[in-house]
Design an enzyme around this catalytic site. Structure first.
Site, PDB file in Angstrom:
ATOM      1  N   ASP A 163      -6.705   1.006  -5.710  1.00  0.00           N
ATOM      2  CA  ASP A 163      -5.685   0.546  -4.764  1.00  0.00           C
ATOM      3  C   ASP A 163      -5.161  -0.819  -5.209  1.00  0.00           C
ATOM      4  O   ASP A 163      -5.204  -1.144  -6.408  1.00  0.00           O
ATOM      5  CB  ASP A 163      -6.277   0.484  -3.359  1.00  0.00           C
ATOM      6  CG  ASP A 163      -5.262   0.851  -2.292  1.00  0.00           C
ATOM      7  OD1 ASP A 163      -4.352   0.038  -2.032  1.00  0.00           O
ATOM      8  OD2 ASP A 163      -5.377   1.949  -1.708  1.00  0.00           O
ATOM      9  N   HIS A 210      -2.809  -3.579   1.256  1.00  0.00           N
ATOM     10  CA  HIS A 210      -3.050  -2.137   1.366  1.00  0.00           C
ATOM     11  C   HIS A 210      -4.497  -1.775   1.037  1.00  0.00           C
ATOM     12  O   HIS A 210      -5.159  -1.037   1.779  1.00  0.00           O
ATOM     13  CB  HIS A 210      -2.085  -1.422   0.420  1.00  0.00           C
ATOM     14  CG  HIS A 210      -2.047   0.062   0.537  1.00  0.00           C
ATOM     15  ND1 HIS A 210      -2.878   0.891  -0.185  1.00  0.00           N
ATOM     16  CD2 HIS A 210      -1.270   0.877   1.276  1.00  0.00           C
ATOM     17  CE1 HIS A 210      -2.601   2.152   0.091  1.00  0.00           C
ATOM     18  NE2 HIS A 210      -1.634   2.168   0.983  1.00  0.00           N
ATOM     19  N   SER A 377      -2.013   7.255   3.241  1.00  0.00           N
ATOM     20  CA  SER A 377      -2.973   6.282   2.692  1.00  0.00           C
ATOM     21  C   SER A 377      -4.091   5.993   3.673  1.00  0.00           C
ATOM     22  O   SER A 377      -5.217   5.691   3.274  1.00  0.00           O
ATOM     23  CB  SER A 377      -2.255   4.960   2.375  1.00  0.00           C
ATOM     24  OG  SER A 377      -1.646   4.997   1.123  1.00  0.00           O
TER      25      SER A 377
END
Length: 588
Positions: A163, A210, A377
């Site tokens: 990520d 994220h 996600s």
């Protein structure tokens, strides 16, 4: 042909370049006859800029699937053979993978011609770019039940998260991070310090948010944000996305998978909440050089017992998904909202595997706070955390058995866009569906329940000073482990298996354990109190357990002192199979 490149070569060079391009087009045609292929986007990029960043898929032999060392040797030999036949002026290598039969680099027209004339090359395609696929959700999938009733946290299970990285100073995730790595080559290098690769402390520094959010959904400790699905997991953080939540090139993601293959045998689950800009209908394993490399990496990880989860994507497509979710052996995950309905943004299709919560998910953020985010996600780490819980319960669970348990027990949810139904995670049902190592029945009619697999993880009976019973854990396992805490004065002869009998509390017969399978008296400081503890193992082939039994006991004599240690017997499988359930767990 780009005007800029032609001017650099001059008139003679321009003629040579045209000749090279013509030769390349002939080779493209002949290469197609040999099963080689080049994406039209590569030709367009060469025409526009004179060079293109590509992934080169190489041929591989089936023997690569056996031993990792053989795989690496064969891959590296093929890579070396290809590179030896091409000038670095025409193909500038950007990634040479250790275990995946592929290369990545920038190529000009002469280099492409050389690649397509090489029998080791299958395909050449652009190195695809992509991005991350952006009230507590655990009850929706039953994760709270596994944590609170069955005591599962994912302890001992390592999850790799590819990520934007992780904020290792956030209290919800800091203690879980055990390793960091970065492969981020966009803009000349987007790892910390402006490098394309980085290893060690802070290598996976999260300059977006994220990755921290995704990691928190898996392993969050609940100190700031809600607790994660599997708060006991260990995390290997691999940064492949930049500060804009983008990856310039699929080869960075593939390099992350390749690094896990070569360096992290402890990883059992991989989470990729990311995807290419391109979407693919059906399985994409052979559609481009990039998807070929994705497939080779995921296939190798799956073969090693690693479950690989990938976000389906947020393009709102009813019949296509992004890579790597479109790879056959990747476990693709779409999103549902709080009502269990398919999220409007979630990519879907006939090959989608699972659904999980992905709308309005509250989790940790860079800077120490929390934030609500939505996307596949967010759904994917719910599934990855679920896998960690099930693997903690049954360490030998294969990716295929894991997926079967999740799919067959999931709640069917119909996507109104395509009429297809896909399973929404139901973790308790998946947990209860796991096959125990015992059949739960007396196959040979000798009055004893039979153990199916003697290699299953151990039963544990722990006895502390004063012979006070600590706990017993049994889930149909085939080995008994007796641990004597803090007895430096004892030796192996004090643990006499012939005096130990295991069976239901008030019933006979009990099972005589006999001699241990390993040398009695193995010493280690299990509980970290500075005193050596005695450990002995005994193989249990059969033990009588009846549905009416309420407890199980170990009776015997150790160091000349008689003792009786009992534990409550719970029926884990709702009346189908009796099993022991522990009230606490010991970290080993």
């Amino acid at each position: 042909m780009a005007i800029e490149e032609a001017s650099r070569y001059g008139t003679a060079g321009f003629l040579d370049l045209r000749l090279a391009l013509a030769t390349m087009l002939v080779l493209v045609a002949s290469g197609s006859a040999r099963g080689q292929s080049v994406g039209t986007e590569v030709l367009d990029a060469l025409n526009a800029a004179g060079r293109a960043r590509v992934v080169v898929a190489l041929r591989h032999s089936q023997e690569l699937e056996s031993a990792p060392a053989d795989r690496q040797a064969s891959v590296q030999a093929r890579q070396g053979a290809v590179l030896s036949r091409i000038s670095v002026d025409h193909f500038a290598e950007t990634q040479r993978f250790e275990s995946i039969p592929a290369l990545a680099g920038t190529v000009n027209s002469r280099g492409l011609a050389a690649l397509l004339s090489d029998p080791n090359v299958i395909r050449v395609d652009l190195d695809e770019p992509g991005s991350g696929e952006l009230a507590q959700s655990l009850p929706l999938i039953g994760a709270d039940i596994l944590q609170e009733i069955y005591g599962l946290t994912g302890a001992g299970v390592t999850v790799a998260v590819l990520d934007t990285g992780v904020a290792r100073n956030h209290p919800d995730v800091a203690s879980a991070i055990i390793a960091e790595q970065c492969f981020c080559s966009g803009g000349g290098g987007c790892c910390l310090g402006g490098n394309a690769t980085r290893s060690g402390w802070s290598a996976a520094y999260d300059d977006h948010h994220h990755g921290t959010h995704v990691t928190s959904i898996i392993t969050g400790k609940g100190l700031v944000a809600p607790v994660g699905v599997a708060p006991g997991t260990r995390i290997v953080a691999v940064k492949v996305l930049d500060a804009n939540n983008r990856f310039c090139c699929s080869s960075d993601v593939i390099a992350g998978l390749d690094w896990i293959l070569a360096n992290r045998p402890d990883v059992r689950v991989v989470n990729m909440s990311l995807g290419t800009d391109t979407i693919y209908e059906g399985d994409c394993d052979t559609q481009t050089a990039s998807t070929m490399a994705y497939a080779r990496a995921i296939d190798a990880l799956t073969e090693r017992g690693v479950a690989v989860f990938a976000a389906s994507g947020n393009a709102a497509s009813p019949n296509a998904m992004k890579a790597p979710a479109c790879v056959a052996n990747a476990i693709s995950v779409g999103a549902v909202d709080d009502d269990g309905k398919v999220a409007r943004f979630s990519d879907s299709g006939a090959t989608l595997d699972l659904l999980a919560p992905g709308v309005g998910i509250l989790a940790a953020m860079r800077g120490g706070g929390v934030r609500l985010l939505s996307g596949t996600s967010m759904a994917t780490p719910h599934a990855a955390g679920a896998a960690a819980l099930l693997i903690e319960e049954q360490a030998r669970l294969s990716p295929a058995s894991l997926l079967r348990a999740l799919v067959e027990t999931g709640t069917p949810v119909t996507d109104p866009r395509n009429g297809l139904s896909h399973p929404l995670l139901d973790l308790e049902a998946a947990f209860l569906s796991l096959e125990l190592c015992d059949d739960g029945v007396d196959n040979d009619e000798d009055g004893l329940v039979d153990v199916r697999d003697p290699d299953c993880p151990p039963v544990e009976i722990d006895i502390r000073p004063g012979w006070r019973h600590n706990f017993l854990r049994r889930s149909g396992r085939g080995t008994l482990r007796v641990v004597l805490f803090g007895f430096e004065e004892l030796d192996g002869s004090d643990v006499d298996g012939s005096s130990l009998r295991l069976g239901p509390g008030g019933a006979a017969p009990h099972h005589d354990l006999g001699d241990p399978d390993v040398t009695a008296g193995h010493r280690v400081d299990v509980d970290g109190d500075g005193l050596l503890d005695l450990i002995s193992h005994y193989r249990i082939r059969e033990i009588e357990i009846a549905p009416g039994d309420e407890e199980v006991c170990l009776n015997g004599v150790i160091a000349g002192e008689a003792f009786r240690a009992c534990d409550e017997l719970k029926n884990r499988n709702r009346g189908k199979k009796p099993a022991f359930v522990s009230r606490e767990r010991l970290a080993w």
